[in-house]
Design an enzyme around this catalytic site. Structure first.
Site, PDB file in Angstrom:
ATOM      1  N   ASP A 127     -56.328 -95.090  23.120  1.00  0.00           N
ATOM      2  CA  ASP A 127     -55.815 -96.038  22.478  1.00  0.00           C
ATOM      3  C   ASP A 127     -54.707 -96.812  22.963  1.00  0.00           C
ATOM      4  O   ASP A 127     -53.733 -96.319  23.625  1.00  0.00           O
ATOM      5  CB  ASP A 127     -55.211 -95.581  20.987  1.00  0.00           C
ATOM      6  CG  ASP A 127     -55.196 -96.551  19.913  1.00  0.00           C
ATOM      7  OD1 ASP A 127     -55.817 -97.699  20.250  1.00  0.00           O
ATOM      8  OD2 ASP A 127     -54.342 -96.368  18.971  1.00  0.00           O
ATOM      9  N   HIS A 134     -47.986-107.422  17.829  1.00  0.00           N
ATOM     10  CA  HIS A 134     -47.603-105.999  17.320  1.00  0.00           C
ATOM     11  C   HIS A 134     -46.594-105.222  18.164  1.00  0.00           C
ATOM     12  O   HIS A 134     -45.748-104.735  17.670  1.00  0.00           O
ATOM     13  CB  HIS A 134     -48.796-105.292  17.507  1.00  0.00           C
ATOM     14  CG  HIS A 134     -48.896-103.671  17.081  1.00  0.00           C
ATOM     15  ND1 HIS A 134     -48.293-103.344  15.682  1.00  0.00           N
ATOM     16  CD2 HIS A 134     -48.925-102.660  17.583  1.00  0.00           C
ATOM     17  CE1 HIS A 134     -48.376-102.084  15.554  1.00  0.00           C
ATOM     18  NE2 HIS A 134     -48.606-101.633  16.834  1.00  0.00           N
ATOM     19  N   GLU A 200     -54.117 -98.864  10.850  1.00  0.00           N
ATOM     20  CA  GLU A 200     -53.983 -99.820  11.903  1.00  0.00           C
ATOM     21  C   GLU A 200     -55.276-100.450  12.135  1.00  0.00           C
ATOM     22  O   GLU A 200     -56.438-100.143  12.337  1.00  0.00           O
ATOM     23  CB  GLU A 200     -53.825 -99.236  13.309  1.00  0.00           C
ATOM     24  CG  GLU A 200     -52.022 -98.664  13.405  1.00  0.00           C
ATOM     25  CD  GLU A 200     -51.438 -98.181  14.391  1.00  0.00           C
ATOM     26  OE1 GLU A 200     -52.292 -97.859  15.248  1.00  0.00           O
ATOM     27  OE2 GLU A 200     -50.191 -98.183  14.607  1.00  0.00           O
ATOM     28  N   GLU A 202     -57.707-102.537  14.272  1.00  0.00           N
ATOM     29  CA  GLU A 202     -58.064-102.518  15.566  1.00  0.00           C
ATOM     30  C   GLU A 202     -59.577-102.684  15.891  1.00  0.00           C
ATOM     31  O   GLU A 202     -60.289-102.701  14.833  1.00  0.00           O
ATOM     32  CB  GLU A 202     -57.563-101.024  16.413  1.00  0.00           C
ATOM     33  CG  GLU A 202     -56.013-100.837  16.274  1.00  0.00           C
ATOM     34  CD  GLU A 202     -55.495 -99.339  17.243  1.00  0.00           C
ATOM     35  OE1 GLU A 202     -56.286 -99.353  18.224  1.00  0.00           O
ATOM     36  OE2 GLU A 202     -54.628 -98.944  16.806  1.00  0.00           O
ATOM     37  N   ASP A 235     -57.115 -97.251  13.272  1.00  0.00           N
ATOM     38  CA  ASP A 235     -56.388 -95.947  13.730  1.00  0.00           C
ATOM     39  C   ASP A 235     -55.263 -95.298  12.496  1.00  0.00           C
ATOM     40  O   ASP A 235     -54.031 -95.766  12.635  1.00  0.00           O
ATOM     41  CB  ASP A 235     -55.587 -96.464  14.828  1.00  0.00           C
ATOM     42  CG  ASP A 235     -54.771 -95.563  15.483  1.00  0.00           C
ATOM     43  OD1 ASP A 235     -54.838 -94.227  15.444  1.00  0.00           O
ATOM     44  OD2 ASP A 235     -53.891 -95.706  16.295  1.00  0.00           O
ATOM     45  N   ARG A 239     -46.506 -92.539   9.905  1.00  0.00           N
ATOM     46  CA  ARG A 239     -45.681 -92.935  10.386  1.00  0.00           C
ATOM     47  C   ARG A 239     -44.439 -92.247  10.477  1.00  0.00           C
ATOM     48  O   ARG A 239     -43.534 -91.947  11.701  1.00  0.00           O
ATOM     49  CB  ARG A 239     -45.195 -94.387   9.814  1.00  0.00           C
ATOM     50  CG  ARG A 239     -46.163 -95.365   9.761  1.00  0.00           C
ATOM     51  CD  ARG A 239     -46.317 -95.974  11.218  1.00  0.00           C
ATOM     52  NE  ARG A 239     -47.307 -97.013  11.156  1.00  0.00           N
ATOM     53  CZ  ARG A 239     -47.879 -97.338  12.158  1.00  0.00           C
ATOM     54  NH1 ARG A 239     -47.845 -96.761  13.240  1.00  0.00           N
ATOM     55  NH2 ARG A 239     -49.013 -98.358  11.982  1.00  0.00           N
ATOM     56  N   GLN A 242     -45.111 -89.504  13.058  1.00  0.00           N
ATOM     57  CA  GLN A 242     -45.120 -90.203  14.571  1.00  0.00           C
ATOM     58  C   GLN A 242     -43.728 -90.431  14.901  1.00  0.00           C
ATOM     59  O   GLN A 242     -43.302 -90.188  16.160  1.00  0.00           O
ATOM     60  CB  GLN A 242     -45.757 -91.530  14.306  1.00  0.00           C
ATOM     61  CG  GLN A 242     -45.832 -92.342  15.435  1.00  0.00           C
ATOM     62  CD  GLN A 242     -46.603 -93.679  15.397  1.00  0.00           C
ATOM     63  OE1 GLN A 242     -47.165 -94.024  14.560  1.00  0.00           O
ATOM     64  NE2 GLN A 242     -46.506 -94.589  16.504  1.00  0.00           N
ATOM     65  N   LYS A 255     -51.668 -89.301  14.932  1.00  0.00           N
ATOM     66  CA  LYS A 255     -52.839 -90.199  15.210  1.00  0.00           C
ATOM     67  C   LYS A 255     -54.228 -89.561  15.245  1.00  0.00           C
ATOM     68  O   LYS A 255     -55.228 -89.897  15.452  1.00  0.00           O
ATOM     69  CB  LYS A 255     -52.639 -90.789  16.408  1.00  0.00           C
ATOM     70  CG  LYS A 255     -51.290 -91.560  16.398  1.00  0.00           C
ATOM     71  CD  LYS A 255     -51.536 -93.020  15.983  1.00  0.00           C
ATOM     72  CE  LYS A 255     -50.534 -93.929  16.253  1.00  0.00           C
ATOM     73  NZ  LYS A 255     -50.882 -95.265  15.860  1.00  0.00           N
ATOM     74  N   THR A 259     -59.745 -91.184  12.738  1.00  0.00           N
ATOM     75  CA  THR A 259     -59.748 -92.489  13.046  1.00  0.00           C
ATOM     76  C   THR A 259     -61.187 -92.914  12.748  1.00  0.00           C
ATOM     77  O   THR A 259     -62.169 -92.312  13.049  1.00  0.00           O
ATOM     78  CB  THR A 259     -59.861 -92.413  14.770  1.00  0.00           C
ATOM     79  OG1 THR A 259     -58.601 -91.590  15.223  1.00  0.00           O
ATOM     80  CG2 THR A 259     -59.938 -94.023  15.138  1.00  0.00           C
ATOM     81  N   GLU A 366     -45.779-103.331   9.428  1.00  0.00           N
ATOM     82  CA  GLU A 366     -45.463-104.570   9.768  1.00  0.00           C
ATOM     83  C   GLU A 366     -45.558-105.593   8.407  1.00  0.00           C
ATOM     84  O   GLU A 366     -44.761-106.461   8.271  1.00  0.00           O
ATOM     85  CB  GLU A 366     -46.584-105.046  10.780  1.00  0.00           C
ATOM     86  CG  GLU A 366     -46.237-104.659  12.289  1.00  0.00           C
ATOM     87  CD  GLU A 366     -46.971-105.277  13.211  1.00  0.00           C
ATOM     88  OE1 GLU A 366     -47.068-106.297  13.556  1.00  0.00           O
ATOM     89  OE2 GLU A 366     -48.135-104.250  13.566  1.00  0.00           O
TER      90      GLU A 366
HETATM   91 MN    MN Z   1     -53.214 -97.477  17.270  1.00  0.00          MN
END
Ligand code: MN
Length: 422
Positions: A127, A134, A200, A202, A235, A239, A242, A255, A259, A366
Site C-alpha cells: 500500500d 492526503h 480509505e 483508494e 483500506d 486509527r 494505528q 491495516k 481490505t 480527513e
Molecule cells: Mn491506505
C-alpha cells in the site's frame, strides 16, 4: 462500437470496458473467469476455444483457470489480442456468438445471479501513500506541519508491505477489531475494541507479466508491460490502533483486519482514452523513477456512507484518481529498485485519494478533520468516524464527451460490531 448485447447507456460495463473477474453461478460452483458486459457476464471458460489469434491459440487454457494469474502472467500483446477478440465476438456485426443459440445460452450469466470472488491469487500486497493532498493533510494532523515534514515524500513513493490474506471481495463484512490504544490525555495503553474505525478510498493496480527474478529491477520507463489493470480498494483502518503502533515501523494490525476490493479489474487498455497529465513533480525524481509518457487517469471517485437503520446512503466524498502525485509506474519502479521480485497478481494500493476541497477527502479522519467537523448525513445523523452497522460503498468511473462510461462497479463493506473476547 455496438454490441449485440443490449445495455443501458449509463452502464459501467459497455463493450469499450470489458473488465475481468472471477465468479460462480447458481448452476456452477466452479470458479470461472468472466468479462462484464452490461448486466451480464460473458463466461470465458465456456468460450476459451474462440481465442484463436496467433498468440492465444496455444494459451486457451489460461481462460479455464479459477484465477486470473495465468492470463495476467502472459504479456501485454496477449492482453491486447484477448481484448480485440472479445470486442469482435461481442460486436453487433459478428455472428459467431450472436447466432449460436446453444453456446450463447451457456456463455452468458446474469451478474445478479453470480457470486464474485477475489479475481487473482494475490501473492503480495503493497500500500502506497502517493496522492499529494492526503499526505499533506496527514502531515498537518499528525505532525502539525505540511508535507515537507516528510523529508522523503517528494523523493520517492512511500509505501508499506501489507497483508494479502485479508483482502476480501466487495460485499464481505468487516469486523471492528481489538487492539491497544492510548486515550487522549493519557500515556497508558489500554486493550479493547477499536474506537476510531475509518475507511480509505483508494484504487489498486494488479501487476501483470511473467514473474521477475530476485535481483531484477524495473525502471518506471519500462513498467508499461507490467500493469494489468485497476480496481477500487477500501483500506479499512483502525486509527487509534494505528496511532499507537505505527512508530517507528509503520502500520501493522491497524491495516490487516480486512481490505476490500471491487470484483472487476478494468484494464489499462480500457482506461487509455482517459489518460491525463501526470502530476507536476518538483524536485525531479532520480532517473529510475522518471518516465516521459502520461500515466495518470481521469477516474471520478465517490464514497457513500449508509447507517444501519437508514435506507438512504449519503455521498460523503467526490474525488479523482488524478490526484496521484506518483504514478503506478513510479510505484512499481520503487517496489523493485532493490531487486524485489514481482509475481503476476501482486497488488499495489494507491494510498488514500483525497482532493483539495473539504468534500473531496478520502477518509473520515480527513472528512471530519480529525473529529473536529462532524459530517451531517441525509438521515440527520452525524459522523466523526464510522459506527457499527455503517456500510461504506466506493464507486469509480471514467466518462467521455459521448457519454461512454468505463465503470468499476462498486467496492462495498459493512462494519460489524467487535466480537467480545472470552
Ligand atoms: Mn491506505
Amino acid at each position: 462500437m455496438k454490441s449485440f448485447i443490449e445495455y443501458s447507456p449509463s452502464t459501467d460495463f459497455p463493450i469499450e470496458n470489458l473488465p475481468y473477474g472471477v465468479f460462480t453461478s447458481p448452476n456452477n460452483s466452479e470458479k470461472h473467469i468472466g468479462v462484464a458486459i452490461g448486466d451480464l457476464i460473458l463466461d470465458l471458460n465456456v468460450i476459451s476455444h474462440l481465442f484463436d489469434g496467433p498468440l492465444l491459440k496455444s494459451k486457451q487454457n489460461v481462460f479455464k483457470e479459477e484465477k486470473l494469474n495465468a492470463f495476467m502472467g502472459l504479456t501485454r500483446p496477449h492482453w491486447l489480442e484477448a481484448r480485440a477478440t472479445l470486442q469482435r465476438l461481442l460486436d453487433a456485426s459478428n455472428p459467431t456468438l450472436q447466432n449460436d443459440k446453444e453456446l450463447r445460452k451457456k456463455a452468458f450469466v446474469k451478474q445478479s445471479d453470480a457470486q464474485m470472488h477475489v479475481p487473482a491469487e494475490i501473492g503480495d500486497y503493497t500500500d502506497f501513500f502517493s496522492p499529494l493532498y492526503h499526505a499533506t493533510n496527514c502531515g498537518i494532523m499528525f505532525l502539525g506541519t505540511d508535507i515537507n515534514a516528510f523529508k522523503n515524500w517528494k523523493h520517492l513513493p512511500i509505501g508499506y508491505h501489507g497483508r494479502s490474506s485479508s483482502i476480501v471481495i466487495s460485499g464481505t463484512p468487516i469486523t471492528r477489531p481489538y487492539g491497544q490504544t492510548v486515550p487522549a490525555q493519557s500515556s497508558i495503553p489500554q486493550f479493547g475494541p477499536c474506537r476510531l474505525m475509518d475507511f480509505e478510498l483508494e484504487m489498486a493496480a494488479f501487476v501483470g507479466g511473467p514473474p521477475t527474478a530476485l535481483g531484477e529491477r524495473i525502471a518506471a520507463k519500462d513498467a508499461e508491460d507490467r500493469i494489468f489493470g485497476l480496481v477500487l480498494l477500501n483500506d479499512w483502518s483502525a486509527r487509534d490502533i494505528q496511532k499507537f503502533e505505527y512508530v517507528p515501523l509503520g502500520p501493522f494490525t491497524s491495516k490487516n483486519l480486512g481490505t476490500t476490493i471491487s470484483p472487476w479489474i478494468v484494464t489499462i487498455e480500457a482506461l487509455r482514452p482517459y489518460i491525463v497529465d501526470n502530476f507536476p513533480q518538483d524536485p525531479t525524481p532520480f532517473p529510475y523513477l522518471r518516465h516521459d509518457d502520461k500515466f495518470n487517469f481521469d477516474i471520478k471517485l465517490e464514497a457513500d456512507l449508509k447507517p444501519e437503520n437508514s435506507s438512504e446512503a449519503t455521498t460523503i466524498s467526490r474525488t479523482n484518481y488524478s490526484y496521484m502525485y506518483w504514478t503506478v509506474k513510479q510505484q512499481l519502479a520503487q517496489q523493485t529498485v532493490t531487486g524485489c521480485n514481482l509475481r503476476p497478481g501482486d497488488l499495489l494500493g494507491s494510498g488514500t485519494i483525497s482532493g483539495e476541497r473539504p468534500d473531496s477527502l478520502g477518509c473520515m479522519l480527513e472528512l471530519s478533520w480529525n473529529g473536529t467537523k462532524p459530517l451531517r448525513l441525509q438521515s440527520g445523523e452525524e459522523r466523526k468516524i464510522l459506527e457499527d452497522g455503517d456500510t461504506v460503498t466506493l464507486r469509480g468511473y471514467c466518462i467521455n464527451d459521448n457519454g461512454v462510461r468505463i465503470g468499476f462497479g462498486k467496492c462495498e463493506g459493512k462494519l460489524l460490531p467487535a466480537v467480545p473476547l472470552d
